[in-house]
Design a protein around this motif. Sequence first.
Motif, PDB file in Angstrom:
ATOM      1  N   GLY A 282       0.827  -1.192   0.000  1.00 20.31           N
ATOM      2  CA  GLY A 282       0.000   0.000   0.000  1.00 20.31           C
ATOM      3  C   GLY A 282       0.862   1.243   0.000  1.00 20.31           C
ATOM      4  N   THR A 283       0.494   2.247  -0.797  1.00 15.90           N
ATOM      5  CA  THR A 283       1.288   3.469  -0.941  1.00 15.90           C
ATOM      6  C   THR A 283       0.424   4.695  -0.716  1.00 15.90           C
ATOM      7  OG1 THR A 283       2.651   2.353  -2.611  1.00 15.90           O
ATOM      8  CG2 THR A 283       2.841   4.741  -2.477  1.00 15.90           C
ATOM      9  N   VAL A 284       0.958   5.679   0.014  1.00 13.39           N
ATOM     10  CA  VAL A 284       0.287   6.967   0.235  1.00 13.39           C
ATOM     11  C   VAL A 284       1.259   8.066  -0.171  1.00 13.39           C
ATOM     12  CG1 VAL A 284      -0.772   8.511   1.906  1.00 13.39           C
ATOM     13  CG2 VAL A 284      -1.122   6.048   2.109  1.00 13.39           C
ATOM     14  N   ASN A 285       0.789   9.021  -0.963  1.00 17.75           N
ATOM     15  CA  ASN A 285       1.672  10.068  -1.449  1.00 17.75           C
ATOM     16  C   ASN A 285       0.853  11.316  -1.762  1.00 17.75           C
ATOM     17  OD1 ASN A 285       3.947  11.397  -2.738  1.00 17.75           O
ATOM     18  ND2 ASN A 285       4.755   9.347  -3.157  1.00 17.75           N
ATOM     19  N   GLU A 286       1.545  12.384  -2.091  1.00 20.91           N
ATOM     20  CA  GLU A 286       0.917  13.596  -2.617  1.00 20.91           C
ATOM     21  C   GLU A 286       1.724  14.048  -3.828  1.00 20.91           C
ATOM     22  OE1 GLU A 286       0.458  16.638   0.310  1.00 20.91           O
ATOM     23  OE2 GLU A 286      -1.414  15.800   1.076  1.00 20.91           O
ATOM     24  N   ILE A 287       1.058  14.319  -4.938  1.00 21.70           N
ATOM     25  CA  ILE A 287       1.724  14.694  -6.186  1.00 21.70           C
ATOM     26  C   ILE A 287       1.758  16.211  -6.290  1.00 21.70           C
ATOM     27  CG2 ILE A 287       1.765  14.395  -8.681  1.00 21.70           C
ATOM     28  CD1 ILE A 287       2.042  11.800  -7.061  1.00 21.70           C
ATOM     29  N   SER A 288       2.977  16.767  -6.266  1.00 21.18           N
ATOM     30  CA  SER A 288       3.139  18.207  -6.469  1.00 21.18           C
ATOM     31  C   SER A 288       3.989  18.509  -7.711  1.00 21.18           C
ATOM     32  CB  SER A 288       3.771  18.856  -5.234  1.00 21.18           C
ATOM     33  OG  SER A 288       5.053  18.305  -5.001  1.00 21.18           O
ATOM     34  N   LYS A 289       4.723  17.498  -8.225  1.00 27.65           N
ATOM     35  CA  LYS A 289       5.590  17.681  -9.393  1.00 27.65           C
ATOM     36  C   LYS A 289       5.096  16.777 -10.520  1.00 27.65           C
ATOM     37  CE  LYS A 289       9.356  18.334  -6.101  1.00 27.65           C
ATOM     38  NZ  LYS A 289      10.582  17.753  -5.528  1.00 27.65           N
ATOM     39  N   TRP A 290       4.679  17.389 -11.632  1.00 27.47           N
ATOM     40  CA  TRP A 290       4.068  16.614 -12.719  1.00 27.47           C
ATOM     41  C   TRP A 290       5.028  16.381 -13.881  1.00 27.47           C
ATOM     42  CZ3 TRP A 290      -0.694  14.522 -11.982  1.00 27.47           C
ATOM     43  CH2 TRP A 290      -1.270  13.846 -13.074  1.00 27.47           C
ATOM     44  N   GLY A 291       5.919  17.345 -14.136  1.00 26.09           N
ATOM     45  CA  GLY A 291       6.837  17.216 -15.267  1.00 26.09           C
ATOM     46  C   GLY A 291       7.488  18.552 -15.556  1.00 26.09           C
TER      47      GLY A 291
END
Length: 621
Positions: free
Chosen positions: A87-96
């Motif tokens: 199981g993984t928990v994260n927050e995406i702030s960098k897309w490319g």
Amino acid sequence: MKHYYKIFTLTLLLALSTQLSFSQEVNSNRWSFEAGLSAVDLYPVGENAPQGEYFDEFLNLNDHYNLGFYVGATRSLTKNLSISARGTVNEISKWGDLGQADESVLVDNLKYYGLDGMINYSFGQGKLQPFIAVGGGYTWIEEGPFNTFSSTSNSLVGAGTANGSVGVKYWVSDNFGVNLQTTYKHSFEDYLPKHWNHNLGIVYKLAKDEQNGVETKTPEKNNSRWSFETGLSAVDVYPVGENAPQGDYFDEFVNLNDHWNFGFYVGVTRSLTDNLSITAKGSLNELSKWGDLGSADESVLVDNLKYYGLDGMVNYSFGKGRLQPFIAVGGGYTWIEEGPFNTFSTKEGTDNLVGAGTANGSVGVKYWINDRLGVNLQTTYKHSFEDYLPKHFDHNLGLVYKIGNGKEKVSNDRDGDTVPNEFDLCPDTFGLVSLGGCPDTDGDGVTDKDDLCPEVRGLVEFGGCPDTDGDGFPDNKDNCPKVKGTDNGCPVKVVEPAPVVTVVPAVVGQRKVYFNYDSSKLDENAKSILDEIAANIIADKSNFDISIQGHADSRGSNDYNYKLSLVRAQAIKDYLTSKNIANSLISISGKGETEPVAPNNTEAGRAANRRVELTINITAK
């Protein structure tokens, strides 16, 4: 075919759950658990901007990696084959990026959740185990500017994925290891982006309950004084008794969604007594949530401000059982990058880190799953000594691993080294398991009972004795242990006849001094000869002069040997002048290899040619 991923994923998860129900089998070391850092990268996946080509900037941590955490469990099926769930928990702030130099396209901390099942095949059975894995799962990513597909704002969009992994595990001990792994996750739906998930974690393998049908003994009390931990860190700058956008003390204390910023921490603890210990801890985070201005369900956001913390604490625990509440006090130093609500420096530019000391207070609880592995839940209030660094809370949830040194209680082990008497080669002396229960005081791999030099570290081929000068004669059999030689460890001696001296009308004497190969250093024998010459001349008080002629053997070039013979002659002159022989009465010359006194094809011959000849002319009174 898109519905097949659901069947595949559910089959893997069902198989894992079925295996879990039989976790009390005889060989229970088939289970391992892990936790650590997860880095999600949406950039190098072969898509149009702001995403990029496959493997483009694959290791660009600064611009593309989004850090979170993961937990997982693995069940071994054979020596090489296993299945795992994660199981993984994260927050995406960098897309490319859009091609701008060192610029990352940012999004607003989109939530990321992943559940995955994998079949793993490892290569090798040693400490280092590379592996590959295939499987599938289901991933949810909150909608943002580059993945908007529904009409509902801030909604989570999920889809199944097909996964492929490569990685390596390194086992530090039988139960404790490190996992480094990268996984490509290919979405079955266009609205969920393909991406990479890199993992770095700590693995703990459950120990066997039985071996070969014989129950192992229960270890005595674990006297370990060291433990290590790592896990999730949540920094909250809101409920600290400050004005908006911060709030009152303990206001919305557990509001994870609006105020908690997730990162990770590592720490090490040293026990001093049963209840008292000291801890050092390092934290790494990025702050995107600062507080609120009273709007419903609205968090005041900042632009991923870097956060680093180094802290030391003194801990006092209550109880000695599995559940151990504790309190702690201490201090540390914390750095937070400047942002719109903490701009205090006059330094030009952006990305300025501002640091200050803090006074810390903690409460927490540890739960020990077994003698070595535990879980730590802790919250720490950090009060800054400077106004420019905000007060804040740091909450931790992590895994703790204790290094054990308790000895296994075996009834037929007289010396207590865990080797049973019937297998112990030294049953009455505490020793090493790797050496059959025998001690090795000097640590050279030769047991004391077989070591000819048991208190001096040596070489196995010499029975545990050293060979200081490296001449192939161990020190205990070397007549010259500090000088390299071939005659029982000593240099070959050259026997010369006694000097012939003509008395009338003048006394002419000749003496020789010998040197080691490629050396102009005077040994003790040479100094003894020169001391005798100097003493006799001074005592006689006659008129005299000394001619010194240096020589060399044939190894080396003619020019090199000439210079070496001259240096040897100069060394003799310098020594004599130091004994009060006048410099003006001594002349030197070098002959190189041109005047050998013996053939140069034997060691003895070459030794005879490495000489300096002193011709002493004494005029009678």
